[in-house]
Design a protein around this motif. Structure first.
Motif, PDB file in Angstrom:
ATOM      1  N   VAL A 289       0.787  -1.212   0.098  1.00 32.18           N
ATOM      2  CA  VAL A 289      -0.051  -0.016  -0.048  1.00 32.18           C
ATOM      3  C   VAL A 289       1.037   1.175  -0.097  1.00 32.18           C
ATOM      4  O   VAL A 289       0.600   2.286  -0.269  1.00 32.18           O
ATOM      5  CB  VAL A 289      -0.995   0.000   1.094  1.00 32.18           C
ATOM      6  CG1 VAL A 289      -1.911  -1.226   0.970  1.00 32.18           C
ATOM      7  CG2 VAL A 289      -0.265  -0.127   2.629  1.00 32.18           C
ATOM      8  N   ASP A 290       2.191   1.108   0.475  1.00 34.32           N
ATOM      9  CA  ASP A 290       3.088   2.353   0.402  1.00 34.32           C
ATOM     10  C   ASP A 290       3.242   2.609  -0.827  1.00 34.32           C
ATOM     11  O   ASP A 290       3.477   3.818  -1.275  1.00 34.32           O
ATOM     12  CB  ASP A 290       4.376   2.097   1.334  1.00 34.32           C
ATOM     13  CG  ASP A 290       5.045   0.619   0.596  1.00 34.32           C
ATOM     14  OD1 ASP A 290       4.399  -0.196   0.133  1.00 34.32           O
ATOM     15  OD2 ASP A 290       6.330   0.742   1.200  1.00 34.32           O
ATOM     16  N   MET A 291       3.524   1.561  -2.003  1.00 31.43           N
ATOM     17  CA  MET A 291       3.956   2.049  -3.198  1.00 31.43           C
ATOM     18  C   MET A 291       2.731   2.509  -3.986  1.00 31.43           C
ATOM     19  O   MET A 291       2.739   3.483  -4.824  1.00 31.43           O
ATOM     20  CB  MET A 291       4.504   0.888  -3.787  1.00 31.43           C
ATOM     21  CG  MET A 291       5.768   0.173  -3.321  1.00 31.43           C
ATOM     22  SD  MET A 291       6.358  -1.019  -4.387  1.00 31.43           S
ATOM     23  CE  MET A 291       6.584  -0.390  -5.738  1.00 31.43           C
ATOM     24  N   ALA A 292       1.464   2.023  -3.560  1.00 36.77           N
ATOM     25  CA  ALA A 292       0.259   2.669  -3.982  1.00 36.77           C
ATOM     26  C   ALA A 292      -0.059   4.094  -3.775  1.00 36.77           C
ATOM     27  O   ALA A 292      -0.207   5.043  -4.778  1.00 36.77           O
ATOM     28  CB  ALA A 292      -1.209   1.754  -3.659  1.00 36.77           C
ATOM     29  N   GLU A 293       0.368   4.361  -2.645  1.00 39.79           N
ATOM     30  CA  GLU A 293       0.223   5.664  -1.931  1.00 39.79           C
ATOM     31  C   GLU A 293       1.193   6.592  -3.016  1.00 39.79           C
ATOM     32  O   GLU A 293       1.139   7.728  -3.245  1.00 39.79           O
ATOM     33  CB  GLU A 293       0.512   6.029  -0.573  1.00 39.79           C
ATOM     34  CG  GLU A 293      -0.624   5.197   0.170  1.00 39.79           C
ATOM     35  CD  GLU A 293      -0.158   4.659   1.828  1.00 39.79           C
ATOM     36  OE1 GLU A 293       0.950   5.012   2.121  1.00 39.79           O
ATOM     37  OE2 GLU A 293      -0.865   4.354   2.458  1.00 39.79           O
ATOM     38  N   GLN A 294       2.454   6.208  -3.220  1.00 37.59           N
ATOM     39  CA  GLN A 294       3.502   6.889  -3.764  1.00 37.59           C
ATOM     40  C   GLN A 294       2.826   7.068  -5.193  1.00 37.59           C
ATOM     41  O   GLN A 294       3.505   8.431  -5.724  1.00 37.59           O
ATOM     42  CB  GLN A 294       4.844   6.093  -3.847  1.00 37.59           C
ATOM     43  CG  GLN A 294       5.543   6.213  -2.498  1.00 37.59           C
ATOM     44  CD  GLN A 294       6.807   5.265  -2.325  1.00 37.59           C
ATOM     45  OE1 GLN A 294       7.166   4.600  -3.514  1.00 37.59           O
ATOM     46  NE2 GLN A 294       7.198   4.903  -1.358  1.00 37.59           N
TER      47      GLN A 294
ATOM     48  N   ARG B 198      -5.452   4.915  -4.811  1.00 38.54           N
ATOM     49  CA  ARG B 198      -6.071   4.999  -3.295  1.00 38.54           C
ATOM     50  C   ARG B 198      -7.366   3.820  -3.840  1.00 38.54           C
ATOM     51  O   ARG B 198      -7.771   3.482  -4.876  1.00 38.54           O
ATOM     52  CB  ARG B 198      -7.212   6.197  -3.272  1.00 38.54           C
ATOM     53  CG  ARG B 198      -6.495   7.367  -2.811  1.00 38.54           C
ATOM     54  CD  ARG B 198      -7.494   8.483  -2.741  1.00 38.54           C
ATOM     55  NE  ARG B 198      -6.797   9.840  -2.145  1.00 38.54           N
ATOM     56  CZ  ARG B 198      -7.435  10.847  -2.143  1.00 38.54           C
ATOM     57  NH1 ARG B 198      -8.789  11.232  -2.629  1.00 38.54           N
ATOM     58  NH2 ARG B 198      -6.719  12.010  -1.886  1.00 38.54           N
ATOM     59  N   VAL B 199      -7.544   2.821  -2.743  1.00 37.01           N
ATOM     60  CA  VAL B 199      -8.377   1.598  -2.804  1.00 37.01           C
ATOM     61  C   VAL B 199      -9.429   1.815  -1.623  1.00 37.01           C
ATOM     62  O   VAL B 199      -9.229   1.916  -0.579  1.00 37.01           O
ATOM     63  CB  VAL B 199      -7.530   0.342  -2.796  1.00 37.01           C
ATOM     64  CG1 VAL B 199      -8.257  -0.753  -2.644  1.00 37.01           C
ATOM     65  CG2 VAL B 199      -6.298   0.343  -3.736  1.00 37.01           C
TER      66      VAL B 199
ATOM     67  N   GLN C 155     -12.486 -10.604   4.167  1.00 36.32           N
ATOM     68  CA  GLN C 155     -12.112  -9.309   4.929  1.00 36.32           C
ATOM     69  C   GLN C 155     -10.514  -9.032   4.297  1.00 36.32           C
ATOM     70  O   GLN C 155      -9.977 -10.019   4.003  1.00 36.32           O
ATOM     71  CB  GLN C 155     -11.604  -9.944   6.379  1.00 36.32           C
ATOM     72  CG  GLN C 155     -11.014  -8.889   7.283  1.00 36.32           C
ATOM     73  CD  GLN C 155     -10.756  -9.243   8.725  1.00 36.32           C
ATOM     74  OE1 GLN C 155     -11.173 -10.275   9.294  1.00 36.32           O
ATOM     75  NE2 GLN C 155     -10.182  -8.467   9.699  1.00 36.32           N
ATOM     76  N   VAL C 156     -10.255  -7.903   4.193  1.00 37.76           N
ATOM     77  CA  VAL C 156      -9.124  -7.243   3.714  1.00 37.76           C
ATOM     78  C   VAL C 156      -8.184  -6.393   4.786  1.00 37.76           C
ATOM     79  O   VAL C 156      -8.779  -5.573   5.294  1.00 37.76           O
ATOM     80  CB  VAL C 156      -9.350  -6.262   2.240  1.00 37.76           C
ATOM     81  CG1 VAL C 156      -8.176  -5.630   1.697  1.00 37.76           C
ATOM     82  CG2 VAL C 156     -10.123  -7.159   1.409  1.00 37.76           C
ATOM     83  N   VAL C 157      -7.087  -6.850   4.776  1.00 34.45           N
ATOM     84  CA  VAL C 157      -6.027  -6.194   5.656  1.00 34.45           C
ATOM     85  C   VAL C 157      -4.951  -5.625   4.863  1.00 34.45           C
ATOM     86  O   VAL C 157      -4.434  -6.140   3.844  1.00 34.45           O
ATOM     87  CB  VAL C 157      -5.665  -7.330   6.650  1.00 34.45           C
ATOM     88  CG1 VAL C 157      -4.358  -6.703   7.495  1.00 34.45           C
ATOM     89  CG2 VAL C 157      -6.483  -7.910   7.364  1.00 34.45           C
ATOM     90  N   GLN C 158      -4.640  -4.216   5.199  1.00 34.88           N
ATOM     91  CA  GLN C 158      -3.678  -3.539   4.341  1.00 34.88           C
ATOM     92  C   GLN C 158      -2.392  -3.855   5.118  1.00 34.88           C
ATOM     93  O   GLN C 158      -2.130  -3.965   6.408  1.00 34.88           O
ATOM     94  CB  GLN C 158      -3.928  -1.974   4.412  1.00 34.88           C
ATOM     95  CG  GLN C 158      -5.369  -1.606   3.790  1.00 34.88           C
ATOM     96  CD  GLN C 158      -5.442  -0.047   3.963  1.00 34.88           C
ATOM     97  OE1 GLN C 158      -4.818   0.624   3.031  1.00 34.88           O
ATOM     98  NE2 GLN C 158      -6.419   0.222   4.467  1.00 34.88           N
ATOM     99  N   THR C 159      -1.427  -4.484   4.222  1.00 32.48           N
ATOM    100  CA  THR C 159       0.055  -4.533   4.642  1.00 32.48           C
ATOM    101  C   THR C 159       1.242  -3.887   3.983  1.00 32.48           C
ATOM    102  O   THR C 159       0.743  -3.616   2.756  1.00 32.48           O
ATOM    103  CB  THR C 159       0.156  -5.953   4.549  1.00 32.48           C
ATOM    104  OG1 THR C 159      -0.117  -6.587   3.307  1.00 32.48           O
ATOM    105  CG2 THR C 159      -0.667  -6.740   5.572  1.00 32.48           C
TER     106      THR C 159
ATOM    107  N   GLY D   8       6.797  -4.807   7.598  1.00 31.44           N
ATOM    108  CA  GLY D   8       6.175  -5.470   8.775  1.00 31.44           C
ATOM    109  C   GLY D   8       4.724  -4.848   9.019  1.00 31.44           C
ATOM    110  O   GLY D   8       4.033  -5.202   9.888  1.00 31.44           O
ATOM    111  N   ARG D   9       4.424  -3.863   8.404  1.00 32.99           N
ATOM    112  CA  ARG D   9       3.344  -2.962   8.702  1.00 32.99           C
ATOM    113  C   ARG D   9       2.232  -3.828   8.438  1.00 32.99           C
ATOM    114  O   ARG D   9       2.059  -4.326   7.285  1.00 32.99           O
ATOM    115  CB  ARG D   9       3.379  -1.533   7.810  1.00 32.99           C
ATOM    116  CG  ARG D   9       1.871  -0.790   7.891  1.00 32.99           C
ATOM    117  CD  ARG D   9       2.388   0.354   6.811  1.00 32.99           C
ATOM    118  NE  ARG D   9       0.862   1.062   6.440  1.00 32.99           N
ATOM    119  CZ  ARG D   9       1.052   1.794   5.449  1.00 32.99           C
ATOM    120  NH1 ARG D   9       1.853   2.474   5.034  1.00 32.99           N
ATOM    121  NH2 ARG D   9      -0.261   2.356   5.170  1.00 32.99           N
ATOM    122  N   GLY D  10       1.089  -4.052   9.358  1.00 31.07           N
ATOM    123  CA  GLY D  10      -0.117  -4.383   9.093  1.00 31.07           C
ATOM    124  C   GLY D  10      -0.033  -6.051   9.182  1.00 31.07           C
ATOM    125  O   GLY D  10      -0.789  -6.657   9.306  1.00 31.07           O
ATOM    126  N   VAL D  11       1.220  -6.654   9.503  1.00 31.15           N
ATOM    127  CA  VAL D  11       1.683  -7.993   9.586  1.00 31.15           C
ATOM    128  C   VAL D  11       0.737  -8.409  11.094  1.00 31.15           C
ATOM    129  O   VAL D  11       0.099  -9.735  11.042  1.00 31.15           O
ATOM    130  CB  VAL D  11       3.006  -8.422   9.635  1.00 31.15           C
ATOM    131  CG1 VAL D  11       3.148 -10.003  10.027  1.00 31.15           C
ATOM    132  CG2 VAL D  11       3.167  -8.428   8.500  1.00 31.15           C
TER     133      VAL D  11
END
Length: 667
Positions: A117-122, A126-127, A139-143, A148-151
């Motif tokens: 999601v960091d690369m998408a933001e760059q 937006r999703v 269920q969708v978890v952003q990672t 390690g963000r969202g893990v």
């Protein structure tokens, strides 16, 4: 019993990074049953106990058109899964949704990790996560797996989520829907199968061979039913059932993507760092020289860092052999036993194990190139050369795997759609220098070319590539005439290497080498030691021993190459079992360690003969395991024997030319 989860996703979506974050060091690596495709599984600690996560091969769909898709499709369809963790690329979501749709159609419990999601933001992407959850029923978890963000959120979701298990209903339209219902009804009438009738109908429509295998003798009417449905759809829609399925699915995916993906209106597209790097690394003029320079630097670093450690290990093994033999002698043990332990076991295996530092460093550097995304660029810039030689550009990927081992490299030719391209690649791969040849190249280059050892080894690797590509050109112009199929390859984004993954891969490859040294190579050098002591009463490893007599049979054939002595013949014979044994054979025959072996080889070989022996070891018949893989892939003893005879002939001719050129150059 641990809850079983499958980890699935497209290539280059960060699936391996996520797997490493989830499981850490609690991983086990083996092969999938019946194939050499690597299987990774690891354990995740949750509040409800341990969960077992199996990392499936990276795939774009479940159509089973490749061995990777077959493995993933079978595992998802037939295993008693608690759920599937589906990794989606937030920066290229539409591409990931096709696989998500197929998995949900199978009625599997799914938990989505919206990764990167960091690369998408760059990129200003937006999703709409809620909209995605509602459309897929998951269920969708952003990672961001690399950081390690969202893990932890993903692990909590694994613990707590009530995952929907109802199959996702896709509107295929009246004509396609009716065909699927008729196919489903036909399969239901045939009795029990490993999957439900709806899944079986979708798999049969996609041409998945496992449906026919599962039905066995009951599959007689399936081809007729499919032919009738294809005829109906050709009349109604102008396409067969499989094409209609794909078209309707992509329409569904595109519609969903347009609803859940939006772009930041304030975002101004600029040339990214990836774009700027690709202008250099994939440049038509600069790309190939840069790739060769990077490869050359890789070997220089391998020698610069690995040789001091190898020298220390050599001293350690030499001391251990002397101490063991001396200790046994002090106990009154026969001299033969001391020779067995000191010369055979410790000396023979030790002469191979001293190369572990080189192998670890080389695979770590290859891991860095793969992790950063540069290795894919190497395949891209090689495409023009491969195509000029009559090979598919994608063939360079199995060739890259050949630097590790020829067996998985030959298995990897399954990514090539054309049988012609596959056969050419399979017959050309044995000339690529695998890691098992590295000890031979390192030993001889260090002994005879100490000041330029790294350059010589790099030259040998380059020679292997050249011979492989020229052989492909020869095959494509003679026995496999025709045009190669089109080359389509996805270039992953550039990333900083994930050091834990790089080190774990290098440790894994090194440990496989060590295990081989402790089992197969140990057994082989003990056989060599025994033959060197028989018949009883002869001097150990003399020409009168059995090992000497065996080598003497081959020695006259090797005389034109400059090494017509029995020791070289023996090492090449046993090298057919495993290339690492070439050095182990020399060490066992001469009863010396690595440092002593270098001096002993200098007494046997001249410099031109040593160069010729390196070429012969590089190019002659691949090992038994590689030939077995070749037979499995071609299903032809004819092509397997042809490959063995062709490679040995090329190796002999190459060694002869190298010897004569070295003599002419005054080496």
């Amino acid at each position: 019993m641990s809850a079983l989860w499958a980890l699935a996703g497209n290539p280059n979506v960060g699936k391996t990074s996520l797997f490493n974050c989830l499981t850490g060091s609690r991983q086990k690596v083996g092969n999938w049953p019946g194939v050499t495709v690597e299987r990774k599984e690891g354990r995740v600690r949750t509040s409800r106990g341990e969960a077992l996560v199996v990392d499936l091969p990276g795939i774009y769909g479940l159509g089973a058109s490749s061995v990777d898709e077959q493995i993933a499709s079978q595992f998802i369809s037939e295993e008693p899964l608690h759920g599937v963790i589906l990794v989606l690329d937030a920066a290229a979501l539409e591409r990931s949704l096709y696989l998500a749709l197929q998995v949900r159609e199978r009625g599997k419990r799914v938990l989505c990790a919206l990764n990167m999601v960091d690369m998408a933001e760059q990129k200003g992407i937006r999703v709409d996560v809620k909209g995605l959850e509602e459309a897929l029923g998951v269920q969708v978890v952003q990672t961001v797996a690399r950081s390690g963000r969202g893990v932890e959120d993903l692990i909590r979701a694994m613990e707590e989520a009530e995952l929907a298990s109802e199959p996702l209903a896709v509107d295929y339209g009246e004509a396609v829907g009716a065909s699927l219902r008729r196919l489903e009804g036909f399969l239901s009438s045939l009795g029990p199968m490993p999957f439900d009738a709806r899944t079986g109908a979708l798999m049969a429509a996609e041409g998945d061979p496992r449906v026919w295998v599962a039905l066995g003798d009951r599959s007689g009417g399936l081809d007729a039913v499919l032919a009738e449905e294809n005829r109906r759809l050709e009349d109604a829609l102008g396409m067969d059932l499989q094409s209609a399925l794909m078209e309707r699915r992509w329409s569904w995916v595109s519609a969903l993507a347009s609803r859940v993906i939006s772009f930041d209106p304030s975002f101004k597209p600029v040339a990214t760092l990836d774009d700027r790097l690709d202008r250099v690394f994939t440049n038509r003029l600069l790309g190939l020289p840069i790739f060769l320079l990077v490869a050359w630097g890789m070997f220089k670093v391998t020698f610069a860092l690995g040789t001091p450690i190898a020298d220390w290990l050599d001293g350690l093994f030499a001391s251990a052999g002397e101490l063991a033999a001396g200790y046994l002698e002090s106990l009154g043990a026969p001299a033969l036993l001391g020779s067995l332990v000191g010369d055979g076991m410790i000396g023979g295996v030790g002469s191979v194990l001293v190369f572990v530092p080189h192998i670890f460093i080389l695979f770590a550097l290859i891991g860095v190139l793969e992790d950063t995304g540069y290795m894919a660029r190497g395949a891209f810039v090689m495409d023009r050369i491969m195509r000029a030689m009559g090979l598919h550009g994608k063939s360079f990927i199995p060739m890259l795997l050949g630097f590790g081992c020829g067996v998985p490299a030959m298995m990897a030719t399954r990514i090539l759609e054309s049988p012609r391209d596959r056969k050419i690649a399979i017959l050309s791969i044995p000339f690529i220098s695998c890691s098992a040849r590295l000890p031979v190249l390192v030993m001889f280059s260090g002994a005879f070319f100490p000041r330029v050892a790294g350059n010589v080894v790099f030259g040998m690797y380059l020679l292997g590539i050249v011979v492989s590509v020229l052989s492909a050109k020869l095959f494509s112009k003679t026995i496999f005439k025709g045009e190669p199929s089109q080359f389509i390859m996805e270039l992953p984004p550039y990333r900083l290497p994930q050091w834990s993954g790089v080190l774990s891969t290098a440790l894994l490859r090194s440990s496989q080498f060590v295990r081989k040294a402790g089992t197969f190579i140990l057994g082989t050098v003990l056989v060599i030691w025994a033959l060197g002591n028989l018949p009883f009463g002869v001097e150990y490893a003399s020409e009168e021993s059995l090992i000497g007599r065996i080598g003497s049979l081959l020695a006259p054939l090797l005389s034109p190459l400059g090494f017509g002595f029995w020791q070289a013949g023996v090492s090449l014979i046993f090298g057919f079992l495993a290339k690492e044994v070439v050095i182990g054979a020399f060490g066992t025959i001469m009863g010396v360690g690595d440092e002593g072996l270098a001096a002993a080889l200098q007494g046997l070989f001249t410099t031109p003969a040593a160069l010729a022996f390196m070429v012969m070891s590089l190019l002659y018949v691949p090992c038994v395991a590689a030939l077995s893989a070749m037979y499995k892939e071609t299903q032809s003893i004819k092509w397997t024997l042809f490959a063995a005879l062709y490679s040995t002939s090329v190796g002999y001719l190459g060694a002869f030319v190298a010897y004569r050129l070295a003599l002419a150059a005054g080496l």
